[in-house]
Scaffold this motif. Structure first.
Motif, mmCIF file in Angstrom:
data_model
loop_
_atom_site.group_PDB
_atom_site.id
_atom_site.type_symbol
_atom_site.label_atom_id
_atom_site.label_comp_id
_atom_site.label_asym_id
_atom_site.label_seq_id
_atom_site.Cartn_x
_atom_site.Cartn_y
_atom_site.Cartn_z
ATOM 1 N N ASP A 17 18.255 -0.349 -26.251
ATOM 2 C CA ASP A 17 19.683 -0.025 -26.325
ATOM 3 C C ASP A 17 19.905 1.474 -26.273
ATOM 4 O OD1 ASP A 17 20.287 -2.699 -26.446
ATOM 5 O OD2 ASP A 17 20.577 -2.735 -28.635
ATOM 6 N N LYS A 76 17.939 3.695 -24.825
ATOM 7 C CA LYS A 76 17.685 4.141 -23.454
ATOM 8 C C LYS A 76 18.894 3.851 -22.568
ATOM 9 C CE LYS A 76 12.674 3.646 -23.601
ATOM 10 N NZ LYS A 76 11.517 2.860 -23.145
ATOM 11 N N GLU A 77 19.475 2.669 -22.731
ATOM 12 C CA GLU A 77 20.664 2.307 -21.948
ATOM 13 C C GLU A 77 21.834 3.221 -22.305
ATOM 14 O OE1 GLU A 77 23.638 -1.495 -21.285
ATOM 15 O OE2 GLU A 77 21.654 -1.807 -22.153
ATOM 16 N N TYR A 78 21.983 3.520 -23.599
ATOM 17 C CA TYR A 78 23.053 4.419 -24.037
ATOM 18 C C TYR A 78 22.856 5.804 -23.446
ATOM 19 C CZ TYR A 78 25.815 7.445 -27.019
ATOM 20 O OH TYR A 78 26.688 8.393 -27.459
ATOM 21 N N SER A 132 21.314 6.541 -20.700
ATOM 22 C CA SER A 132 21.624 6.433 -19.275
ATOM 23 C C SER A 132 23.133 6.431 -19.055
ATOM 24 C CB SER A 132 21.000 5.163 -18.713
ATOM 25 O OG SER A 132 21.438 4.934 -17.395
ATOM 26 N N ASN A 133 23.854 5.662 -19.878
ATOM 27 C CA ASN A 133 25.317 5.623 -19.758
ATOM 28 C C ASN A 133 25.934 6.967 -20.107
ATOM 29 O OD1 ASN A 133 25.259 2.965 -18.976
ATOM 30 N ND2 ASN A 133 25.654 2.161 -21.015
ATOM 31 N N ALA A 134 25.384 7.655 -21.097
ATOM 32 C CA ALA A 134 25.911 8.973 -21.465
ATOM 33 C C ALA A 134 25.736 9.954 -20.318
ATOM 34 C CB ALA A 134 25.218 9.489 -22.729
ATOM 35 N N GLU A 135 24.601 9.881 -19.618
ATOM 36 C CA GLU A 135 24.370 10.752 -18.466
ATOM 37 C C GLU A 135 25.360 10.432 -17.340
ATOM 38 O OE1 GLU A 135 22.922 13.838 -16.437
ATOM 39 O OE2 GLU A 135 22.336 13.301 -18.475
ATOM 40 N N LYS A 136 25.608 9.137 -17.120
ATOM 41 C CA LYS A 136 26.589 8.749 -16.093
ATOM 42 C C LYS A 136 27.981 9.256 -16.459
ATOM 43 C CE LYS A 136 24.165 4.570 -14.636
ATOM 44 N NZ LYS A 136 24.189 3.097 -14.639
ATOM 45 N N ILE A 137 28.326 9.148 -17.717
ATOM 46 C CA ILE A 137 29.641 9.633 -18.171
ATOM 47 C C ILE A 137 29.742 11.140 -17.976
ATOM 48 C CG2 ILE A 137 31.063 9.977 -20.234
ATOM 49 C CD1 ILE A 137 30.128 7.193 -21.150
ATOM 50 N N ARG A 138 28.662 11.856 -18.276
ATOM 51 C CA ARG A 138 28.657 13.313 -18.092
ATOM 52 C C ARG A 138 28.856 13.672 -16.619
ATOM 53 N NH1 ARG A 138 23.906 14.239 -20.186
ATOM 54 N NH2 ARG A 138 24.683 13.930 -22.275
#
Length: 144
Positions: free
Chosen positions: A65, A67-69, A71-77
């Protein structure tokens, strides 16, 4: 009267070197107590191992979870950076359009003033050389 006597195990004291095991009620009770204790310890061991496995599975799930978070934080950035670029591009386009509209407004005003001066020159010429009467134009600002 006859008395009966029960004998579970009899040991022959004359022959003490004979091979074999003598089982008595006391030794059977001790043996059963040891078996019950081992079974209880085995059950506790199994319970502890299953708890450790559950905790290990939970930790692995939490790591996935995270790692997924990440990854999602990087996408949001990345999306935030793109959005900032689009906002800046919008502001720049808005400024350019306002500047162009201002220039067009100045050109229109300049052309209108030139036309006004030309019409006044024509009016003066016509008033001087002919009996031309200039009518005043009133703009109707009422909306229909």
């Amino acid at each position: 009267m006859t008395t009966t006597k029960s004998v579970i195990a009899v040991s022959n004291s004359t022959n003490s070197n004979s091979p074999g095991i003598t089982i008595t009620l006391e030794s059977t009770g001790i043996f059963l107590g040891i078996l019950v204790s081992f079974s209880i310890l085995g059950g506790l061991g199994i319970k502890i191992v299953s708890s450790i496995n559950r905790i290990s599975t939970s930790i692995i799930q939490i790591e996935e979870d995270l790692k997924e978070y990440a990854s999602n934080a990087e996408k949001i950035r990345e999306l935030d950076k793109r959005f900032d670029l689009h906002v800046q591009e919008y502001i720049n386009r808005k400024d350019v359009i306002q500047m162009l509209l201002g220039q067009m407004n100045e050109k229109i005003d300049h052309k209108f003033k030139r036309v006004l001066f030309y019409t006044r020159d024509i009016q003066r010429f016509l008033q001087r050389d002919t009996n031309f009467q200039i009518r005043e134009y009133e703009e109707n600002t009422e909306q229909e």
